[in-house]
Structures are given as C-alpha cells and as structure tokens.
Design an enzyme around this catalytic site. Structure first.
Site, PDB file in Angstrom:
ATOM      1  N   LYS A 133     -10.197   7.514 -10.927  1.00  0.00           N
ATOM      2  CA  LYS A 133     -11.608   7.757 -11.289  1.00  0.00           C
ATOM      3  C   LYS A 133     -11.827   9.231 -11.626  1.00  0.00           C
ATOM      4  CE  LYS A 133     -16.202   7.409  -9.163  1.00  0.00           C
ATOM      5  NZ  LYS A 133     -16.408   8.577  -8.277  1.00  0.00           N
TER       6      LYS A 133
ATOM      7  N   GLY B   2      11.102   3.332   0.681  1.00  0.00           N
ATOM      8  CA  GLY B   2      11.757   3.792  -0.552  1.00  0.00           C
ATOM      9  C   GLY B   2      12.947   4.670  -0.210  1.00  0.00           C
TER      10      GLY B   2
ATOM     11  N   ILE C 109      -4.931  12.269  -2.168  1.00  0.00           N
ATOM     12  CA  ILE C 109      -3.930  12.646  -3.176  1.00  0.00           C
ATOM     13  C   ILE C 109      -4.527  13.746  -4.047  1.00  0.00           C
ATOM     14  CG2 ILE C 109      -2.466  11.821  -5.056  1.00  0.00           C
ATOM     15  CD1 ILE C 109      -3.072   8.914  -4.016  1.00  0.00           C
TER      16      ILE C 109
ATOM     17  N   ASP D 288       2.368  10.773   1.649  1.00  0.00           N
ATOM     18  CA  ASP D 288       1.883   9.468   2.097  1.00  0.00           C
ATOM     19  C   ASP D 288       0.513   9.240   1.462  1.00  0.00           C
ATOM     20  OD1 ASP D 288       0.668   7.391   3.456  1.00  0.00           O
ATOM     21  OD2 ASP D 288       1.346   8.037   5.434  1.00  0.00           O
TER      22      ASP D 288
ATOM     23  N   TYR E 280       0.076  -8.038   5.254  1.00  0.00           N
ATOM     24  CA  TYR E 280       0.406  -7.780   3.841  1.00  0.00           C
ATOM     25  C   TYR E 280      -0.581  -8.515   2.939  1.00  0.00           C
ATOM     26  CZ  TYR E 280       3.388  -7.458  -0.361  1.00  0.00           C
ATOM     27  OH  TYR E 280       3.897  -7.204  -1.618  1.00  0.00           O
TER      28      TYR E 280
ATOM     29  N   PHE F 272      12.008  -0.016  -5.021  1.00  0.00           N
ATOM     30  CA  PHE F 272      12.696  -0.902  -5.965  1.00  0.00           C
ATOM     31  C   PHE F 272      11.939  -0.978  -7.297  1.00  0.00           C
ATOM     32  CE2 PHE F 272      12.958  -5.711  -6.867  1.00  0.00           C
ATOM     33  CZ  PHE F 272      13.986  -5.572  -7.784  1.00  0.00           C
TER      34      PHE F 272
ATOM     35  N   LYS G 132      -2.595   0.020   5.967  1.00  0.00           N
ATOM     36  CA  LYS G 132      -3.170   1.298   5.512  1.00  0.00           C
ATOM     37  C   LYS G 132      -2.873   1.577   4.043  1.00  0.00           C
ATOM     38  CE  LYS G 132      -3.175   4.978   8.166  1.00  0.00           C
ATOM     39  NZ  LYS G 132      -2.634   6.026   9.081  1.00  0.00           N
TER      40      LYS G 132
ATOM     41  N   ASN H  98       6.396   8.285   0.306  1.00  0.00           N
ATOM     42  CA  ASN H  98       6.631   8.872   1.640  1.00  0.00           C
ATOM     43  C   ASN H  98       7.990   8.450   2.197  1.00  0.00           C
ATOM     44  OD1 ASN H  98       6.206   6.233   2.325  1.00  0.00           O
ATOM     45  ND2 ASN H  98       4.701   6.626   3.936  1.00  0.00           N
TER      46      ASN H  98
END
Ligand code: UDP
Length: 318
Positions: A110, A41, A66, A61, A150, A16, A96, A37
């Site tokens: 970084k 979404g 990354i 994910d 959360y 969203f 996670k 992932n």
C-alpha cells in the site's frame, strides 16, 4: 543496479517456492529484494545469487514492520512454514506470519503503490466435501485441530488481502497453491514427496500414513511458478487455484517412487494424521480462462528431475 528495472519484494525468498520465484523474476528482468528469517528457509536455496547485482537479501522476520527504502512495484508474500510437520512444530510462528506478516506485507504494498500477491493454499478447503475443488468452495476446515494454525492463518490472510483490495484499492492477487514438488524441497520437512524419495534412496521403509487411499495432485515447481507469475501480471483479484489436476492415491505415489528409484524399500503403514484431507484435486478452469495457464511438466518428468536432485543432495550415485 539498472535504474529502469522494476523491483519485486519476495518474502520467504530462501524457501522452496520463494527461491524459485526469485529466480524467475530475475530472469524476467526484475530487481528482487528477498526477505527471510530462515526459520524454515535455507540460504543454500539462494547461494547461487551471491554477487548478482539485481538481488538483495534481507534477514528479517516479516511479522515485524518491514522498512524498505525506494520504489517497489510488486510484493509476493510467500513466507510461511508450509509443511504439516513444520506448522505443527511452529504453530505460533505460522499464525503470526499468516496474520501479522500478511498485514505488514500488505502495508508495504500500500505504501509503495505496489501490486501484492498472497501465496495461499488448498488447505483453505480443509478436508473438502466438494471434489475437485473450485475457488467458489468455502471449505471444510477444523479451526481448532492441529492443522487449524495453518489453514486459519491463510484464510485470515485471504480476508485481509481482500480488505486491502476493497478498502485501500491495493492491486491484490491470491493464489491457492496445491501440492507442489521439485528441487530445493527440504528432505526432512515431512512432506510426502521428499519423505518417500529420501526413504527410497536410502533403502528405508516408505512411511505411508493411513491405508494410503487418500489422494493428492502433484504440480512440478516450474509450472506453479509460471502460474504465479502470470497471476501477478493480470488484473484478476479473486483467489485462483494453481496446481496439477493429475490425482493419485498416496499408495500409488509410493509405488511410483519405488519404481522410479529402483528401490527395494518396503512400505510401512503408519497412523493417519488428524484432519488429513481424504481427497485433494484442483479445478483449474479459472486459471485456464483468466491466465491461459495449465501445467506442462508431466508427473514422470517432474519426479525424475526431483529424484536426481535428491540423489545429488544425498550424494547417492545413480
Ligand atoms: N504422507 C504419508 N507419508 C509421509 C508423509 C505424508 O503417507 O511420510 C501423506 C499424508 O498423510 C497426506 C499426503 O501424504 O495424506 C500428503 O502429505 P504432505 O505432508 O505432503 O502434505 P499435505 O497434502 O497433507 O499438506
């Protein structure tokens, strides 16, 4: 792709908020790499970007490393299950993405010398004992309750972000997002806005939890995204609340939805979920001072637009 354009990475780009942020960044002249992932979404939120040479989508994910070649100027970490139903059903993934996902996104920032912005949450304040909530309030969170997955993930994410700022000198920002609504919310995500609008449009009872006296303050999505963009461009590193201070009870909200949709649905009172915050309203003094930001879209206008979106989505004639 234009060579002078800056590159922004948006995790959770098919969500969203991530998809609306992606639209704004493209409109501001950024190239955007969207990562998602697709756990909560949906590619439908970004399908209008197919063929846009400045947008690239990576199905990944972010709790895993990354890898991205080339320059990156901004990293927006928006990825997370974010509705209470979602994070109750996906507790481990929620923990996670807030912890490992934030670490990886910070690591990317970084490595690239990029600015990093964390999408944090008013849930950091838990069931607040201070009202309205200022950024200086430390919160009242139950770490082992159902919402703890959360709340604590986001609190950890904030701590990790400040550590990267203090120890690695990464240019970081933290936005604490209060209840936000608008087109592209998932009808079935359980949050009060899509839940009530969907129920009203389909003539089903509106499921008010508890006696409906708990309060929330609802911000229209374009205002929120404007606040996030401003924060990303500034030099303020502590958390900033972005939300609309217009507060109402859940029961008032239900009646408003009945009025705007013209629905004859009845109200069905259901048990209040565990640890459901009794009040929530942002103090936005800091956002006004540091970002020159305040919400512009009235509740009536925002709700009308959102109802129109869900009418079209459900193919219900006006
Ligand atoms: N709520 C409700 N009925 C619903 C969904 C939510 O009464 O079908 C209430 C919920 O108990 C909470 C408020 O609406 O007090 C906002 O809930 P939401 O799930 O949108 O997000 P939260 O603010 O709790 O994170």
């Amino acid at each position: 792709m234009g060579t002078q354009k800056k590159t922004a990475v948006v995790t959770g780009a098919a969500g969203f908020l991530g998809s609306h942020l992606t639209d704004l960044l493209l409109a501001k002249g950024y190239r955007v790499v969207g990562i998602d992932n697709l756990l909560t979404g949906n590619v439908r939120n970004i399908e209008h970007l197919a063929g846009n040479r400045d947008f690239k989508f990576i199905h990944h994910d972010v709790t895993n490393y990354i890898y991205l070649p080339g320059e990156v100027h901004l990293v927006f970490h928006m990825a997370s299950p974010a509705s209470p139903i979602d994070y109750l059903q996906l507790p481990i993934q929620t923990l996670k993405v807030g912890s490992l996902g934030t670490h990886n996104a910070l690591g990317l920032a970084k490595a690239k010398g990029a600015t990093f912005l964390l999408a944090s949450t008013s849930e950091c304040y838990g069931d607040p004992l201070e009202h309205p909530q200022k950024e200086t309030y430390w919160g009242n969170v139950n770490p082992v309750g159902p919402r703890g997955v959360y709340d604590e993930a986001k609190r950890f994410a904030e701590a990790m972000t400040m550590a990267y700022h203090r120890y690695h000198q990464v240019d970081t920002k933290i936005v604490r997002i209060f209840n936000t609504y608008g087109p592209r919310m998932r009808l079935e995500d359980g949050r009060v806005v899509p839940a009530f609008i969907g129920q009203a449009l389909q003539g089903r009872p509106l499921t008010v939890f508890g006696d409906g006296s708990q309060t929330r303050s609802f911000c229209y999505v374009s205002d929120l995204i404007d606040g996030i963009y401003r924060l990303s461009q500034g030099d303020y590193h502590e958390p900033v609340n972005i939300g609309n201070p217009g507060e109402m009870t859940v029961l008032q909200f239900a009646n408003k939805i009945l009025e705007v949709t013209g629905s004859k649905s009845v109200i069905d009172f259901r048990p209040l979920p565990v640890d459901d915050p009794k009040v929530r309203r942002p103090d936005i003094t800091l956002a006004r001072q540091k970002l020159g930001w305040e919400p512009k879209v009235s509740f009536d206008e925002g709700i009308r637009k959102t109802v129109t979106y869900f009418r079209n989505f459900l193919e219900i004639p006006a």
